[in-house]
Write an enzyme that holds these catalytic residues in place. Structure first.
Site, mmCIF file in Angstrom:
data_model
loop_
_atom_site.group_PDB
_atom_site.id
_atom_site.type_symbol
_atom_site.label_atom_id
_atom_site.label_comp_id
_atom_site.label_asym_id
_atom_site.label_seq_id
_atom_site.Cartn_x
_atom_site.Cartn_y
_atom_site.Cartn_z
ATOM 1 N N ASP A 82 0.853 -1.196 0.000
ATOM 2 C CA ASP A 82 0.000 0.000 0.000
ATOM 3 C C ASP A 82 0.892 1.250 0.000
ATOM 4 O O ASP A 82 1.818 1.360 0.813
ATOM 5 C CB ASP A 82 -0.850 -0.066 1.289
ATOM 6 N N THR A 254 -9.299 -0.251 3.432
ATOM 7 C CA THR A 254 -9.910 -0.090 4.758
ATOM 8 C C THR A 254 -8.901 -0.420 5.845
ATOM 9 O O THR A 254 -8.408 -1.553 5.921
ATOM 10 C CB THR A 254 -11.127 -1.041 4.865
#
Ligand code: G3H
Ligand code: 13P
Ligand code: ZN
Length: 307
Positions: A82, A254
């Site tokens: 990420d 999330t």
């Protein structure tokens, strides 16, 4: 089974659903992610930031994923980097066994973002790894923001089309008004769904929503009831998540929701029994709380029942 990001997201793109991309920083979070996927019969993307890699060690992350993928062979899982900040960071993840990486060069100008993304794509594709890039900046849209300001911050659909065609990136995160963390909107939640649809139409690839935590009332209340402070917090409402998926979002990042749900349980145990110091007494209910949030999210995004 550990698969490429593309394998999971191309199916989601074709069948119009969203897959939760859940961040983890320890075994407990990863365990809860797999356990939720098992219950909801959902594919998953398990992702780590560079900070999580520093905290856990990349060899530990890969070892944990391998054990969990073996424990749950029926669950398609991609291991994703990420917000990779450099070619070197993406290369290290790819060489360590990640099956998907994000190169986040969105703060650079279009040409530099394109050049860096293309460099990562070339290396990643030679190893069968999928790549995510980002266009625009992650920040909330205020009610009174002018069209010019919006254009400066949010994704430009024409640029997105050119960027995808030239870079050959596998999926794209278009900025449409979300932001990271627990404080996403000052006034009413607002996202630019029209812009999202235009990007989907022009690119026709899987799209990614960053900053997608919802902070549902029961999660906020659990944290507040233990004396926690989340004043002014606001997430992306469930209805918006559904509309985002209808508009072409397939990867739904999330993290914040999991952190809050986890810490609410830790705080609760600590408050209820100040003499308690057995870690398992804190982490077992914390994993359950995160699992509940993720199972519900998989149902909302439409990935539940897809395996
Ligand atoms: O996008 C950011 C994620 O929520 C991870 O954040 O850098 O604190 O691990 P982190
Ligand atoms: P949240 O802070 O809304 O959970 O977003 C996480 C994210 O986008 C990770 O890349
Ligand atoms: Zn993000």
């Amino acid at each position: 089974m550990l698969v490429s990001g593309n394998e999971i997201l191309q199916k989601a793109h074709k069948e119009h659903y969203g897959v939760g991309a859940f961040n983890f920083v320890n075994f407990e979070m990863l365990n809860a992610i797999f356990s939720a996927a098992d219950e909801a019969k959902s594919p998953i993307i398990a992702q780590t930031s560079e900070g999580a890699i520093k905290y856990l060690g990349i060899d530990m992350i890969k070892a944990m994923i391998d054990v969990m993928a073996k424990r749950y062979p029926h669950i398609p899982v991609a291991l994703h980097l990420d917000h990779g900040t450099s070619f070197e960071s993406c290369k290290k993840a790819i060489d360590s066994g990640y099956t998907s990486v994000m190169i986040d060069a969105s703060h650079h100008c279009f040409e530099e973002n394109l050049a860096l993304t293309s460099q990562v794509v070339e290396y990643a594709h030679s190893k069968g790894v999928s790549v995510e890039a980002e266009l625009g900046r992650l920040m909330g849209i205020e009610d009174n923001i002018s069209v010019d300001e919006k254009d400066a911050v949010l994704v430009n659909p024409e640029e997105a089309q050119e960027f995808v065609a030239k870079s050959k990136v596998d999926y794209l995160a278009p900025a449409i008004g979300t932001s990271h963390g627990a404080f996403k909107f000052k006034g009413e939640p607002k996202l630019d769904f029209e812009r999202l649809q235009e990007v989907k139409h022009r690119t026709n690839i899987p799209l990614v929503l960053h900053g997608a935590s919802a902070i549902p009332d029961y999660v906020r209340d659990a944290f507040l009831s233990t004396g926690g402070d989340l004043k002014g917090s606001k997430g992306v409402p469930f209805e918006f998540l559904k509309e985002a998926v209808r508009g072409g979002i397939n990867k739904v990042n999330t993290d914040t929701d999991l952190r809050i749900a986890f810490m609410a349980e830790v705080r609760k145990v600590a408050n209820n029994d100040p003499t308690q110091f057995d870690l398992r007494k804190f982490f077992t209910p914390a994993m359950e709380a995160m699992k509940k949030v993720m199972v519900e999210r998989m149902q909302i995004l439409g990935s539940a029942g897809k395996i």
